[in-house]
Scaffold this motif. Structure first.
Motif, PDB file in Angstrom:
ATOM      1  N   HIS A 102       6.045  -6.745   1.128  1.00 19.20           N
ATOM      2  CA  HIS A 102       5.288  -5.927   1.940  1.00 19.20           C
ATOM      3  C   HIS A 102       5.099  -6.299   3.502  1.00 19.20           C
ATOM      4  O   HIS A 102       4.941  -7.374   3.852  1.00 19.20           O
ATOM      5  CB  HIS A 102       4.042  -5.830   1.328  1.00 19.20           C
ATOM      6  N   LEU A 122      -1.052  -2.428  -4.865  1.00 22.57           N
ATOM      7  CA  LEU A 122      -1.818  -1.553  -4.338  1.00 22.57           C
ATOM      8  C   LEU A 122      -1.523  -1.537  -2.696  1.00 22.57           C
ATOM      9  O   LEU A 122      -1.961  -0.590  -1.827  1.00 22.57           O
ATOM     10  CB  LEU A 122      -3.315  -1.368  -4.565  1.00 22.57           C
ATOM     11  N   PRO A 132       3.333   1.233   0.124  1.00 27.42           N
ATOM     12  CA  PRO A 132       3.197   2.857   0.483  1.00 27.42           C
ATOM     13  C   PRO A 132       3.114   3.442  -0.871  1.00 27.42           C
ATOM     14  O   PRO A 132       3.808   2.812  -1.610  1.00 27.42           O
ATOM     15  CB  PRO A 132       4.218   2.794   1.256  1.00 27.42           C
ATOM     16  N   GLU A 133       2.648   4.569  -1.046  1.00 27.58           N
ATOM     17  CA  GLU A 133       2.639   5.217  -2.322  1.00 27.58           C
ATOM     18  C   GLU A 133       3.885   5.306  -2.864  1.00 27.58           C
ATOM     19  O   GLU A 133       3.939   5.147  -3.974  1.00 27.58           O
ATOM     20  CB  GLU A 133       1.983   6.811  -1.877  1.00 27.58           C
ATOM     21  N   SER A 134       4.987   5.477  -2.162  1.00 22.64           N
ATOM     22  CA  SER A 134       6.320   5.847  -2.847  1.00 22.64           C
ATOM     23  C   SER A 134       6.683   4.386  -3.432  1.00 22.64           C
ATOM     24  O   SER A 134       7.295   4.329  -4.508  1.00 22.64           O
ATOM     25  CB  SER A 134       7.364   6.387  -1.933  1.00 22.64           C
ATOM     26  N   GLU A 135       6.660   3.295  -2.749  1.00 20.97           N
ATOM     27  CA  GLU A 135       7.011   2.164  -3.499  1.00 20.97           C
ATOM     28  C   GLU A 135       6.013   1.468  -4.481  1.00 20.97           C
ATOM     29  O   GLU A 135       6.529   1.243  -5.583  1.00 20.97           O
ATOM     30  CB  GLU A 135       6.854   1.001  -2.288  1.00 20.97           C
ATOM     31  N   ARG A 136       4.705   1.911  -4.422  1.00 21.84           N
ATOM     32  CA  ARG A 136       3.716   1.786  -5.425  1.00 21.84           C
ATOM     33  C   ARG A 136       3.983   2.482  -6.889  1.00 21.84           C
ATOM     34  O   ARG A 136       3.930   1.676  -7.501  1.00 21.84           O
ATOM     35  CB  ARG A 136       2.379   1.996  -4.821  1.00 21.84           C
ATOM     36  N   GLN A 137       4.452   3.702  -6.280  1.00 22.91           N
ATOM     37  CA  GLN A 137       4.739   4.442  -7.801  1.00 22.91           C
ATOM     38  C   GLN A 137       5.949   3.911  -8.512  1.00 22.91           C
ATOM     39  O   GLN A 137       6.173   3.975  -9.599  1.00 22.91           O
ATOM     40  CB  GLN A 137       4.921   5.889  -7.456  1.00 22.91           C
TER      41      GLN A 137
END
Length: 92
Positions: A62, A72, A75-80
């Protein structure tokens, strides 16, 4: 960073060498999460060549992250991506 009374403990690189050797020859289902400004990252596996050829071993860095970096934090894409990976493993 050592508890009182252990200040004279000598560093041993044997555990790190064991870990790198194990990860070089095996492909465990593991997710490594690092923050790029966390000093502990210096002793991690991020950037080691063997990590690129693994199917199950995943390493995430990160940017701007510290020792407080968590799933958390990404970013949303990596988190998902991380969550989907772990979810897939749990269902196997």
């Amino acid at each position: 960073m050592l508890p009182k009374g252990t200040e004279n403990t000598k560093f041993s690189s044997s555990l790190y060498k064991f870990t790198v050797d194990y990860l070089t020859h095996n492909d465990p289902k593991m997710v490594y999460i690092y923050g790029d400004i966390d000093p502990w990252t210096a002793s991690g596996i991020y950037g080691l060549p063997f990590t690129k050829s693994k199917k199950n071993l995943h390493v995430y860095m990160h940017k701007g992250g510290s020792h407080l970096t968590r799933i958390l934090s990404f970013p949303e894409s990596e988190r998902q991506e991380i969550i989907n990976l772990i979810d897939k493993w749990l269902k196997e």
